[in-house]
Motif scaffolding. Structure first.
Motif, mmCIF file in Angstrom:
data_model
loop_
_atom_site.group_PDB
_atom_site.id
_atom_site.type_symbol
_atom_site.label_atom_id
_atom_site.label_comp_id
_atom_site.label_asym_id
_atom_site.label_seq_id
_atom_site.Cartn_x
_atom_site.Cartn_y
_atom_site.Cartn_z
ATOM 1 N N ASN A 1 10.852 -1.912 -10.118
ATOM 2 C CA ASN A 1 11.361 -0.544 -10.061
ATOM 3 C C ASN A 1 11.035 0.117 -8.730
ATOM 4 O O ASN A 1 11.851 0.815 -8.154
ATOM 5 C CB ASN A 1 10.777 0.273 -11.218
ATOM 6 C CG ASN A 1 11.347 1.679 -11.268
ATOM 7 O OD1 ASN A 1 12.537 1.872 -11.032
ATOM 8 N ND2 ASN A 1 10.510 2.664 -11.549
ATOM 9 N N GLU A 2 9.799 -0.087 -8.227
ATOM 10 C CA GLU A 2 9.409 0.500 -6.949
ATOM 11 C C GLU A 2 8.381 -0.393 -6.265
ATOM 12 O O GLU A 2 7.789 -1.283 -6.889
ATOM 13 C CB GLU A 2 8.870 1.915 -7.128
ATOM 14 C CG GLU A 2 7.761 2.039 -8.138
ATOM 15 C CD GLU A 2 7.361 3.496 -8.356
ATOM 16 O OE1 GLU A 2 7.632 4.317 -7.462
ATOM 17 O OE2 GLU A 2 6.772 3.802 -9.400
ATOM 18 N N GLY A 3 8.163 -0.156 -4.970
ATOM 19 C CA GLY A 3 7.335 -1.054 -4.178
ATOM 20 C C GLY A 3 5.914 -1.206 -4.666
ATOM 21 O O GLY A 3 5.346 -2.295 -4.607
ATOM 22 N N ARG A 4 5.327 -0.135 -5.184
ATOM 23 C CA ARG A 4 3.926 -0.227 -5.589
ATOM 24 C C ARG A 4 3.725 -1.106 -6.819
ATOM 25 O O ARG A 4 2.599 -1.490 -7.127
ATOM 26 C CB ARG A 4 3.353 1.161 -5.848
ATOM 27 C CG ARG A 4 4.029 1.938 -6.962
ATOM 28 C CD ARG A 4 3.445 3.330 -7.056
ATOM 29 N NE ARG A 4 4.094 4.126 -8.086
ATOM 30 C CZ ARG A 4 3.798 5.408 -8.321
ATOM 31 N NH1 ARG A 4 2.880 6.008 -7.598
ATOM 32 N NH2 ARG A 4 4.427 6.063 -9.279
ATOM 33 N N VAL A 5 4.833 -1.425 -7.535
ATOM 34 C CA VAL A 5 4.734 -2.369 -8.651
ATOM 35 C C VAL A 5 4.322 -3.746 -8.138
ATOM 36 O O VAL A 5 3.601 -4.486 -8.793
ATOM 37 C CB VAL A 5 6.077 -2.455 -9.404
ATOM 38 C CG1 VAL A 5 6.054 -3.574 -10.443
ATOM 39 C CG2 VAL A 5 6.391 -1.128 -10.081
ATOM 40 N N ILE A 6 4.779 -4.074 -6.924
ATOM 41 C CA ILE A 6 4.453 -5.382 -6.344
ATOM 42 C C ILE A 6 2.951 -5.504 -6.144
ATOM 43 O O ILE A 6 2.344 -6.521 -6.503
ATOM 44 C CB ILE A 6 5.193 -5.568 -5.006
ATOM 45 C CG1 ILE A 6 6.703 -5.469 -5.228
ATOM 46 C CG2 ILE A 6 4.829 -6.906 -4.379
ATOM 47 C CD1 ILE A 6 7.511 -5.468 -3.939
ATOM 48 N N GLY A 7 2.323 -4.474 -5.564
ATOM 49 C CA GLY A 7 0.876 -4.510 -5.359
ATOM 50 C C GLY A 7 0.407 -3.298 -4.599
ATOM 51 O O GLY A 7 1.192 -2.630 -3.910
ATOM 52 N N ARG A 8 -0.892 -3.013 -4.712
ATOM 53 C CA ARG A 8 -1.477 -1.848 -4.057
ATOM 54 C C ARG A 8 -2.281 -2.210 -2.813
ATOM 55 O O ARG A 8 -2.741 -1.336 -2.089
ATOM 56 C CB ARG A 8 -2.392 -1.110 -5.029
ATOM 57 C CG ARG A 8 -1.652 -0.269 -6.064
ATOM 58 C CD ARG A 8 -1.094 0.992 -5.450
ATOM 59 N NE ARG A 8 -0.760 2.007 -6.438
ATOM 60 C CZ ARG A 8 -0.357 3.225 -6.143
ATOM 61 N NH1 ARG A 8 -0.249 3.590 -4.888
ATOM 62 N NH2 ARG A 8 -0.054 4.076 -7.095
ATOM 63 N N THR A 9 -2.513 -3.501 -2.584
ATOM 64 C CA THR A 9 -3.215 -3.972 -1.390
ATOM 65 C C THR A 9 -2.383 -5.066 -0.747
ATOM 66 O O THR A 9 -1.522 -5.675 -1.397
ATOM 67 C CB THR A 9 -4.607 -4.518 -1.732
ATOM 68 O OG1 THR A 9 -4.465 -5.708 -2.527
ATOM 69 C CG2 THR A 9 -5.447 -3.503 -2.498
ATOM 70 N N GLY A 10 -2.651 -5.328 0.538
ATOM 71 C CA GLY A 10 -1.899 -6.358 1.228
ATOM 72 C C GLY A 10 -2.001 -7.714 0.560
ATOM 73 O O GLY A 10 -1.010 -8.431 0.400
ATOM 74 N N ARG A 11 -3.199 -8.060 0.127
ATOM 75 C CA ARG A 11 -3.406 -9.349 -0.529
ATOM 76 C C ARG A 11 -2.619 -9.426 -1.837
ATOM 77 O O ARG A 11 -1.979 -10.439 -2.133
ATOM 78 C CB ARG A 11 -4.893 -9.545 -0.797
ATOM 79 C CG ARG A 11 -5.239 -10.811 -1.567
ATOM 80 C CD ARG A 11 -6.724 -10.842 -1.876
ATOM 81 N NE ARG A 11 -7.500 -11.032 -0.692
ATOM 82 C CZ ARG A 11 -7.901 -12.222 -0.242
ATOM 83 N NH1 ARG A 11 -7.564 -13.323 -0.897
ATOM 84 N NH2 ARG A 11 -8.625 -12.323 0.846
ATOM 85 N N ALA A 12 -2.691 -8.355 -2.642
ATOM 86 C CA ALA A 12 -2.001 -8.360 -3.929
ATOM 87 C C ALA A 12 -0.489 -8.259 -3.759
ATOM 88 O O ALA A 12 0.270 -8.705 -4.623
ATOM 89 C CB ALA A 12 -2.502 -7.200 -4.788
ATOM 90 N N PHE A 13 -0.036 -7.680 -2.648
ATOM 91 C CA PHE A 13 1.388 -7.460 -2.420
ATOM 92 C C PHE A 13 2.062 -8.701 -1.835
ATOM 93 O O PHE A 13 3.051 -9.222 -2.392
ATOM 94 C CB PHE A 13 1.559 -6.271 -1.454
ATOM 95 C CG PHE A 13 2.958 -5.739 -1.343
ATOM 96 C CD1 PHE A 13 3.309 -4.546 -1.930
ATOM 97 C CD2 PHE A 13 3.926 -6.421 -0.616
ATOM 98 C CE1 PHE A 13 4.597 -4.033 -1.823
ATOM 99 C CE2 PHE A 13 5.211 -5.929 -0.491
ATOM 100 C CZ PHE A 13 5.552 -4.728 -1.097
ATOM 101 N N TRP A 14 1.558 -9.203 -0.718
ATOM 102 C CA TRP A 14 2.318 -10.167 0.075
ATOM 103 C C TRP A 14 2.207 -11.604 -0.391
ATOM 104 O O TRP A 14 3.153 -12.393 -0.229
ATOM 105 C CB TRP A 14 1.902 -10.072 1.542
ATOM 106 C CG TRP A 14 2.400 -8.832 2.208
ATOM 107 C CD1 TRP A 14 1.656 -7.787 2.658
ATOM 108 C CD2 TRP A 14 3.763 -8.494 2.478
ATOM 109 N NE1 TRP A 14 2.452 -6.807 3.195
ATOM 110 C CE2 TRP A 14 3.767 -7.221 3.095
ATOM 111 C CE3 TRP A 14 4.980 -9.126 2.244
ATOM 112 C CZ2 TRP A 14 4.935 -6.589 3.493
ATOM 113 C CZ3 TRP A 14 6.145 -8.509 2.646
ATOM 114 C CH2 TRP A 14 6.127 -7.253 3.262
#
Length: 676
Positions: free
Chosen positions: A99-112
């Motif tokens: 739905n939105e970018g923060r769903v992917i992750g809140r930190t670089g490690r958790a996101f990318w």
């Protein structure tokens, strides 16, 4: 052509050919977002409509409800399942919609890390809120901005929260967290808890009189003076409370030694603050307590032996076995579950001590047999490396892409600066005003460059982690090679322990025979050495032997004594575990020694040799099923404890996470690690 670009072309080609892209949606909300009304159902409607509008086929949904965005993919159950599914062949979906970018992750490690792995597999992530996906350069640029925003938002929230806590602590207010025993919180400030303070003062009086924390804990428990949670006191928790910063110095060190710190040791959130507490003990009392503590003799921990499977043995009670040094030179593994839960409770289990030499010899023999099989070792190393690697990102390609983007961004800034300066001059700006105008013009570009450089730093760190996995695999192969080349040689305990650690050796104790510490049972040895059965004592049998047993001056029933000894020979029971009906265990043991030494027992048993009987107690062989990731090996030995009592061992878990290095070093030396 890079792997990411190639995958993007393939996905685009499918769309051009009219093939419908398959999409799954990934839904995640944290507990805070749930409280604000942003639930899973709300997000699910958004993603479903987006997939329908795009003309994609909706083939599945993955949901992580109430999980923080700072958790990595393998720490989120459904996202971890999504990643496993994405690696299947043929690939089951092409797009993952959030739905939105923060769903992917809140930190670089958790996101990318999971987004990049999907890219390398040819799967892309689409974001509903700003209608983009990372299959195009523009989409990847927008995703970087969303990732930066999500992390900045998280840090801003934390800074505001921590800032308020910092101000409260500096004003002497209660900043949150655990309140030390003896105090409470009233109107936002620390105050003395009269009931708990009375317990502390009572503990002080008792210790100054008895000089034993164990004795003090026993007395407090008997008087109903319990911990803050209503639990009974132990020697350790009572000593920790009485010698802590609060009781001894009437203060709390906020953000002390356990506070979050940077790599250079500086505090991440705020500064350290010392908060004074209302006094419970007078200065002369704490001084007297310190003197009493210093006067107590300290027992140096026993050292000198490495226990190669300490902490790897799980007992039937659920605790672990740890190495234990005796002053008499006896080395064994003792179950942690035997430690008292509180003063006066007694041991919580009856798990026997395991003879260290016997257990280690058997386990090591199995390990050597495994390492001698080259094919099994090759298969083991291959699977081990595959499961250890938590992600499959091509770090080299990512770093090359980031280097190119950083160079391009730097070039854009170099071009923009003189253009901005000329525009400032045309507007008639000079000096500081011109510099400010140029800085304003390039600020967004400089911020993008800083974000790219930060991302490159993170990817470099992730690459080092991946290299560490490879290093461990090489260490594994090196140690295995040493063992293969020296199968008959005696390796050092340190080398054995390191190899078992790399092998992730896990053993579970599943069955224990009667514990038999010290010398072997003399009665059992008498029957076993003569291969005689243990007779049943009948009335006729007693009449035949009673003239031998003597004891006219003894108050003990001699027939009952004989029956007790026969019972012990049949069951293997310890003296202290003998049924109470047989009388004082110490007296029974003394009488046994006398009859055996004088030959009375042998003469009596000779008269009963034709009586029907049962087999003498004999320990079952110890069974090991030693788990070495990913293979398991089995063996049996005769002696599991010091006198041959039975212990069966088997695999505990298919794969257990390794303990930190500090804890492992403590385990190897037979000493428990310090509490965090």
């Amino acid at each position: 052509m890079g792997k990411t670009l190639t995958s993007a072309i393939k996905v685009a080609d499918r769309a051009v050919r009219g093939e419908t892209l398959r999409a799954v949606d990934y839904l995640r909300v944290s507990t805070e977002e749930q409280a604000k009304g942003f639930g899973i159902a709300y997000s699910g409607k958004k993603t479903a409509r987006y997939i329908e509008r795009k003309g994609w086929e909706h083939v599945g949904t993955y949901v992580d409800d109430g999980l923080s965005g700072s958790l990595e993919a393998h720490e989120r159950d459904d996202l971890d399942r999504l990643m496993h599914d994405s690696r299947k062949s043929p690939r089951p979906f092409d797009m993952v919609v959030v739905n939105e970018g923060r769903v992917i992750g809140r930190t670089g490690r958790a996101f990318w890390r999971w987004v990049w792995e999907l890219e390398d597999l040819g799967v892309y992530v689409a974001v509903v809120k700003k209608d983009y996906d990372n299959s195009t350069p523009a989409g990847r640029s927008q995703m970087r901005k969303d990732a930066d925003y999500a992390e900045e938002e998280r840090e801003l929230i934390r800074e505001r929260t921590q800032g308020g806590i910092q101000e409260a602590a500096e004003d002497g207010m209660y900043p949150g967290g655990q309140v030390p025993f003896g105090w409470t919180v009233k109107d936002g400030r620390y105050a003395v808890n009269k009931k708990q303070a009375a317990t502390l003062r009572r503990a002080y009086e008792l210790y100054m009189a008895k000089r034993s924390w164990q004795a003090v804990a026993l007395t407090l428990n008997s008087e109903g003076k319990l911990t803050a949670r209503g639990q009974r006191w132990t020697r350790k928790n009572l000593r920790r409370v009485m010698t802590g910063e609060a009781a001894m110095n009437n203060r709390i060190i906020w953000r002390g030694k356990n506070a979050a710190r940077r790599a250079d040791g500086t505090l991440i959130y705020g500064e350290q603050v010392i908060i004074d507490l209302p006094k419970i003990f007078k200065k002369k009392e704490t001084k007297a307590l310190r003197a009493a503590l210093e006067a107590q003799p300290r027992q140096a921990p026993a050292r000198g032996r490495v226990y190669i499977v300490s902490g790897l043995l799980t007992s039937p009670c659920g605790s672990v076995y740890r190495g234990h040094n005796h002053r008499a030179g006896v080395y064994d593994y003792q179950c942690k579950g035997r430690t008292e839960a509180y003063a006066g409770a007694g041991g919580t289990c009856n798990c026997p001590a395991l003879n260290a030499d016997s257990v280690e010899e058997s386990i090591w023999a199995d390990v050597v047999a495994l390492l001698g099989d080259a094919e099994r070792m090759k298969a083991m190393a291959k699977e081990w490396i595959g499961e250890i690697a938590s992600e499959h990102v091509d770090h080299v390609s990512r770093l090359a892409q980031l280097d190119q983007q950083i160079a391009e961004q730097s070039q854009v800034i170099d071009v923009t600066m003189p253009v901005a300066a000329r525009q400032a001059a045309k507007r008639g700006l000079v000096g500081a005003e011109a510099e400010a105008a140029v800085e304003t013009a390039i600020r967004p570009l400089a911020q993008d460059l800083a974000n790219l450089e930060k991302m490159r730093s993170e990817v470099t760190a992730w690459q080092r982690e991946a290299e560490e996995v490879t290093r461990r695999a090489r260490d594994f192969e090196r140690l295995a090679g040493i063992v293969r080349d020296n199968l008959t040689a005696d390796l050092t305990p340190e080398l054995k322990a390191e190899l078992l650690y790399l092998l992730d050796c896990q053993v579970e104790v599943v069955q224990c025979a009667p514990k038999r510490l010290g010398v072997a049972c003399a009665l059992r040895e008498w029957f076993a050495s003569r291969k005689r059965s243990v007779p049943t004592l009948t009335d006729e049998g007693w009449e035949r032997i009673k003239h031998l047993m003597g004891g006219s001056r003894s108050k003990m029933d001699r027939r009952l004594v004989v029956e007790a000894l026969l019972h012990k020979a049949r069951t293997g029971a310890r003296w202290k575990d003998m049924p109470a009906e047989y009388g004082n265990p110490r007296s029974l043991q003394t009488q046994t020694d006398r009859w055996l030494a004088s030959g009375t027992w042998e003469a009596a048993m000779e008269l009963l040799k034709d009586e029907p009987g049962e087999s003498v107690w004999s320990p079952e062989p110890t069974e090991f099923k030693v788990s070495l990731k990913p293979l398991a090996i089995e063996s049996r030995i005769g002696d599991g404890t010091q006198d041959g009592s039975s212990t069966a061992l088997r695999r505990r878990t298919p794969y257990a996470r390794r303990s930190p290095a500090g804890r492992r070093r403590a385990e190897l030396s037979g000493r428990a690690p310090r509490s965090p």
